[in-house]
Each structure stands twice: as structure tokens, then as C-alpha cells.
Design a protein around this motif. Structure first.
Motif, PDB file in Angstrom:
ATOM      1  N   THR A  18       1.076  -0.941   0.049  1.00  9.78           N
ATOM      2  CA  THR A  18       0.307  -0.089   0.210  1.00  9.78           C
ATOM      3  C   THR A  18       0.738   1.180   0.215  1.00  9.78           C
ATOM      4  O   THR A  18      -0.068   2.017  -0.141  1.00  9.78           O
ATOM      5  CB  THR A  18      -0.929  -0.041   1.306  1.00  9.78           C
ATOM      6  OG1 THR A  18      -1.930  -1.441   1.111  1.00  9.78           O
ATOM      7  CG2 THR A  18      -1.723   1.318   1.178  1.00  9.78           C
ATOM      8  N   ASN A  21       0.129   3.078  -3.149  1.00  7.55           N
ATOM      9  CA  ASN A  21      -0.545   4.690  -2.918  1.00  7.55           C
ATOM     10  C   ASN A  21      -0.806   5.601  -2.196  1.00  7.55           C
ATOM     11  O   ASN A  21      -1.500   6.033  -2.405  1.00  7.55           O
ATOM     12  CB  ASN A  21      -2.164   3.470  -2.797  1.00  7.55           C
ATOM     13  CG  ASN A  21      -2.051   1.616  -3.494  1.00  7.55           C
ATOM     14  OD1 ASN A  21      -2.174   1.273  -3.158  1.00  7.55           O
ATOM     15  ND2 ASN A  21      -2.423   2.419  -4.291  1.00  7.55           N
ATOM     16  N   TYR A 140      -7.220  -0.460  -0.343  1.00  9.36           N
ATOM     17  CA  TYR A 140      -6.918  -1.289  -1.381  1.00  9.36           C
ATOM     18  C   TYR A 140      -5.440  -2.490  -0.433  1.00  9.36           C
ATOM     19  O   TYR A 140      -5.441  -3.362  -1.170  1.00  9.36           O
ATOM     20  CB  TYR A 140      -5.235  -0.619  -1.977  1.00  9.36           C
ATOM     21  CG  TYR A 140      -5.691   0.696  -2.887  1.00  9.36           C
ATOM     22  CD1 TYR A 140      -6.129   0.189  -4.175  1.00  9.36           C
ATOM     23  CD2 TYR A 140      -6.150   1.571  -2.509  1.00  9.36           C
ATOM     24  CE1 TYR A 140      -7.223   1.138  -4.784  1.00  9.36           C
ATOM     25  CE2 TYR A 140      -6.440   2.757  -2.947  1.00  9.36           C
ATOM     26  CZ  TYR A 140      -6.499   2.129  -4.687  1.00  9.36           C
ATOM     27  OH  TYR A 140      -7.553   2.912  -5.782  1.00  9.36           O
ATOM     28  N   LYS A 191      -5.212  -3.353  -8.581  1.00  6.53           N
ATOM     29  CA  LYS A 191      -5.669  -1.657  -8.523  1.00  6.53           C
ATOM     30  C   LYS A 191      -6.048  -0.908  -8.811  1.00  6.53           C
ATOM     31  O   LYS A 191      -6.218  -0.183  -9.601  1.00  6.53           O
ATOM     32  CB  LYS A 191      -4.583  -1.557  -7.075  1.00  6.53           C
ATOM     33  CG  LYS A 191      -3.968  -2.455  -5.911  1.00  6.53           C
ATOM     34  CD  LYS A 191      -2.699  -1.077  -5.549  1.00  6.53           C
ATOM     35  CE  LYS A 191      -2.336  -2.457  -4.251  1.00  6.53           C
ATOM     36  NZ  LYS A 191      -1.259  -1.656  -3.108  1.00  6.53           N
TER      37      LYS A 191
END
Length: 252
Positions: A18, A21, A140, A191
Motif C-alpha cells: 500500500t 498508493n 487497497y 488495483k
């Protein structure tokens, strides 16, 4: 019941993954790696997951496996790697001591920012921007954890054995989207959205999604209320719900 190996896969690909992101959504995180030469960290767990994280031009990317890297962090067991994630184990690089400053400073700052979003205070969540980023990052993480549980956890693998091939669109209304792709009972999380979902599970709002990830509301009840919409292949959706139940155990 949970197991250390599955948790290691979740910690590697769902938690550390993550960071990709985080650097997209948080300007402070992106600024930390914006004006420096590209650098890669390889993490290799014996009898467990491995990945290479690349930091370049304010962006972060994770790839499975370790080949060439600037810093290498080996772990003798899944338990040791999980200990790094929960802060009880300090890793020792086998390569890249000249980059130790990046590891102890920049990388640690990035993981601290991620932790702040993943385990937010009630006060932080009052800020609308913070709330949206926190919810997106949790989304996510959960979406990737679904696949890791399906592929590694014994109960998760039993569930995956009953999922037919195809894409499940997993999303938050007016928010982030992901694709859970099943092929031969092996799940992969992408994703981004899918053009041809066989099934769709969508949370009605960012607020609802955050409450669900925090365990503050019951998913079955919200499905009954229509706050969580599901369309398509019932088999896929039923088993997605079972995997989500396992996610809550590992991410608690």
C-alpha cells in the motif's frame, strides 16, 4: 485461527504494497522521495514472500520477487518478518549498508505516515481529506489481503476452491476500485477496475466502507439494507464474503 505465513504474505503485499498508493495520495509521502536518485529495497522471507520496492521520482512500485536491489533485507522466518512490521524486530541488511540512512530515515518516515492512515485517531478522521485517504488506503490493503488469504490461508484456500474463473469488481461508490481476478482457484488483486466483471460488490459510501473495515457495522446487515450492492455470480459473491471475514481476523 490465523497463521504466520499467511500474515507474512499480507504484511508484504497488502500492507507494504500500500506504500504504492500512499505515495500517489499523500503529498508529504511523495515529497520524501521526490528529489533523490532511484533506490530499491529487496525483502526476502525464507519459506515466505519476497518483493522489491522501487522509489523513484516521488513514486513507489512493488514487484514480486527479489533480483537486483540497492538494499536487501533477508528474514529467516515469516515470524521474523512479521516482527519487523509490528515493530518488535529490527532487520539487518545483507546488502546496501551505504544506503542505511535511507532505510532508517526516509523509509521509516513513509511507514510511519502509512501507519497513521491505517490506524487513525478519531481526531484525524474529522479532517475530510485525511478521512478519504485513510479509507482509500484501507480499501487497497483489504483488496490485496483477500487474494493473499485465498492463496495461503487453509480456510481461505478451501473457499477459493469454490470460486469460478473470472473478475470480481470490488469498489466503493465514487471512490477506489479494484479487480479480484480468479483463475484456476488462484486469486490476484489488480488495483484498477475491470471491463468485464462476472460479479460486483460495491460499498455505498466511503463512510460505510471505513466503518466496515473498522468492524463497527455488520456487512450482512448492510447488504440487507442495500448499503452494499452485489450483482452477478452469486457463487463468487458468497465466497468473497467468506474471504472478507478472514481478512478482519488478520488485520485486527
Amino acid at each position: 485461527m490465523t497463521d504466520a505465513k499467511t500474515l507474512a504474505y499480507i504484511n508484504m503485499y497488502a500492507i507494504l504494497g500500500t506504500l504504492e498508493n500512499l505515495c500517489q495520495l499523500d503529498s508529504e509521502a511523495a515529497a520524501l522521495i521526490a528529489d533523490r536518485k532511484p533506490i530499491t529495497i529487496g525483502l526476502e522471507v525464507k519459506d515466505g514472500p519476497s518483493a522489491t520496492i522501487t522509489f523513484k521520482n516521488g513514486k513507489c512500485r512493488m514487484d514480486q520477487g527479489v533480483s537486483d536491489c540497492d538494499i536487501k533485507l533477508p528474514f529467516s522466518s515469516c515470524e521474523k518478518f512479521n516482527g519487523m512490521i509490528d515493530g518488535t524486530v529490527t532487520p539487518i541488511p545483507s546488502k546496501g549498508f551505504i544506503h542505511i540512512k535511507f532505510l532508517l530515515s526516509t523509509f521509516t518516515k513513509l511507514t510511519d505516515i502509512l501507519t497513521k492512515y491505517m490506524r487513525p485517531s478519531e481526531e484525524d478522521l474529522k479532517d475530510e481529506k485525511f478521512f478519504e485517504i485513510s479509507t482509500s488506503l484501507l480499501f487497497y490493503t483489504v483488496s490485496v489481503a483477500i487474494s493473499q488469504i485465498a492463496n495461503n490461508d487453509e480456510i481461505g484456500k478451501f473457499t477459493a476452491d469454490h470460486i469460478v474463473d473470472g473478475d470480481i469488481r470490488f469498489s466503493i461508490k465514487n471512490g477506489p476500485k479494484a479487480t479480484i481476478r480468479c483463475k484456476n482457484h488462484h486469486l490476484v488483486t489488480i488495483k484498477q477496475d475491470t471491463d468485464e466483471p462476472r460479479a460486483i460488490m460495491e460499498f455505498g459510501s466511503m463512510e460505510l466502507a471505513h466503518q466496515l473495515f473498522d468492524g463497527k457495522v455488520n456487512a450482512i446487515a448492510k447488504i440487507g439494507e442495500g448499503a452494499i450492492t452485489m450483482h452477478g455470480m452469486i457463487n463468487m459473491l458468497d465466497n468473497m464474503n467468506r474471504l472478507l471475514d478472514r481478512v478482519s481476523l488478520y488485520l485486527a
